[in-house]
Scaffold this active site. Structure first.
Site, mmCIF file in Angstrom:
data_model
loop_
_atom_site.group_PDB
_atom_site.id
_atom_site.type_symbol
_atom_site.label_atom_id
_atom_site.label_comp_id
_atom_site.label_asym_id
_atom_site.label_seq_id
_atom_site.Cartn_x
_atom_site.Cartn_y
_atom_site.Cartn_z
ATOM 1 N N GLY A 17 37.680 34.686 10.276
ATOM 2 C CA GLY A 17 36.449 35.003 9.748
ATOM 3 C C GLY A 17 35.444 33.261 9.677
ATOM 4 N N LYS A 18 35.459 32.841 10.967
ATOM 5 C CA LYS A 18 34.180 32.449 11.244
ATOM 6 C C LYS A 18 32.747 32.416 11.175
ATOM 7 C CE LYS A 18 35.362 31.958 15.303
ATOM 8 N NZ LYS A 18 36.900 32.455 15.283
ATOM 9 N N LYS A 40 25.929 29.257 18.661
ATOM 10 C CA LYS A 40 27.232 30.028 18.548
ATOM 11 C C LYS A 40 27.406 29.888 20.431
ATOM 12 C CE LYS A 40 30.597 33.715 18.793
ATOM 13 N NZ LYS A 40 31.746 33.469 17.778
ATOM 14 N N GLU A 116 28.812 28.112 15.490
ATOM 15 C CA GLU A 116 30.568 29.089 14.661
ATOM 16 C C GLU A 116 31.482 28.311 16.640
ATOM 17 O OE1 GLU A 116 31.876 33.912 14.903
ATOM 18 O OE2 GLU A 116 29.589 33.255 14.361
ATOM 19 N N GLY A 117 32.223 28.644 16.213
ATOM 20 C CA GLY A 117 33.129 28.384 17.934
ATOM 21 C C GLY A 117 33.661 29.849 17.705
ATOM 22 N N ALA A 118 34.590 29.937 19.144
ATOM 23 C CA ALA A 118 34.801 31.476 19.744
ATOM 24 C C ALA A 118 36.764 30.491 19.137
ATOM 25 C CB ALA A 118 34.541 31.396 20.521
ATOM 26 N N GLY A 119 37.435 31.449 18.649
ATOM 27 C CA GLY A 119 38.450 31.195 18.336
ATOM 28 C C GLY A 119 39.514 30.476 17.344
#
Length: 205
Positions: A17-18, A40, A116-119
């Site tokens: 849910g990022k 991002k 927003e990060g990834a994973g």
């Protein structure tokens, strides 16, 4: 000069849910009268266009007309394979210094920048550089605040505690929220009792 704020959204895993959290925070600060921005740095699983990046860039521009950046500037590293950045990039290069440089450009057009990060935290970006290292870099360079999102699904306690321990080990300050969207009916029975016993405060998105 106005003090800029950066919030880095990370999670205990992928599909937790990022993007949803980033959207809620964008809306929150827009309602407070702040000029919001979105970034991002890396998005994988991009077939034709980065879905997360394009969705939230559109929302950001609706809230802040001065945020006149292109999708490629807001999502500088896009890869087709839905995998960790290290795997998805194949022989391409992810330049961490370039990510920080781009951050400075984006900050000029907003009061609050949502990243927003990834994973999850231990997703590899380069061989010996993980998402948590990027978060630490943002904290050291920009005094960013980190927001950790947990799932409400069965098994999330383990993921939550491991992620929190990793953040503590890196001396990263963070806020923690639960995204109540999976196993909602069972959450109160199988997960919440431990959280209530273990934590002084529990926050939901």
């Amino acid at each position: 000069m106005k003090k800029k704020k950066i919030y880095f959204i990370t999670a205990t895993n992928t599909d937790v849910g990022k993007t949803y959290a980033a959207e809620k925070i964008l809306i929150k600060y827009h309602k407070k009268g702040k000029k919001v921005g979105y970034f991002k740095p890396i998005e994988t699983g991009v077939v034709s266009t980065p879905l997360d990046g394009s969705k939230l860039l559109k929302l950001t521009k609706k809230f802040n007309s001065d945020f006149d950046f292109s999708l490629n500037e807001v999502v500088p590293y896009q890869f087709r394979l839905a995998a960790s950045p290290f795997v998805a990039k194949k022989k391409s290069c992810i330049d961490i210094k370039n990510i920080f440089k781009q951050t400075k450009k984006l900050l000029k057009k907003c009061d609050v920048l949502i990243i927003e990060g990834a994973g999850g935290l231990m997703v590899p970006i380069n061989k010996n550089y993980f998402m948590i290292d990027l978060i630490k870099g943002f904290q050291d360079l920009f005094n960013s605040k980190t927001i950790l999102i947990s799932s409400s699904a069965l098994g999330s306690i383990n993921d939550t505690l491991l992620s929190q321990k990793a953040l503590h080990n890196y001396s990263i300050n963070y806020q923690w929220y639960i995204n109540l969207y999976k196993d909602k009916k069972d959450f109160k029975k199988v997960t919440l009792p431990f959280y209530k016993e273990y934590f002084d405060k529990i926050s939901f998105l």
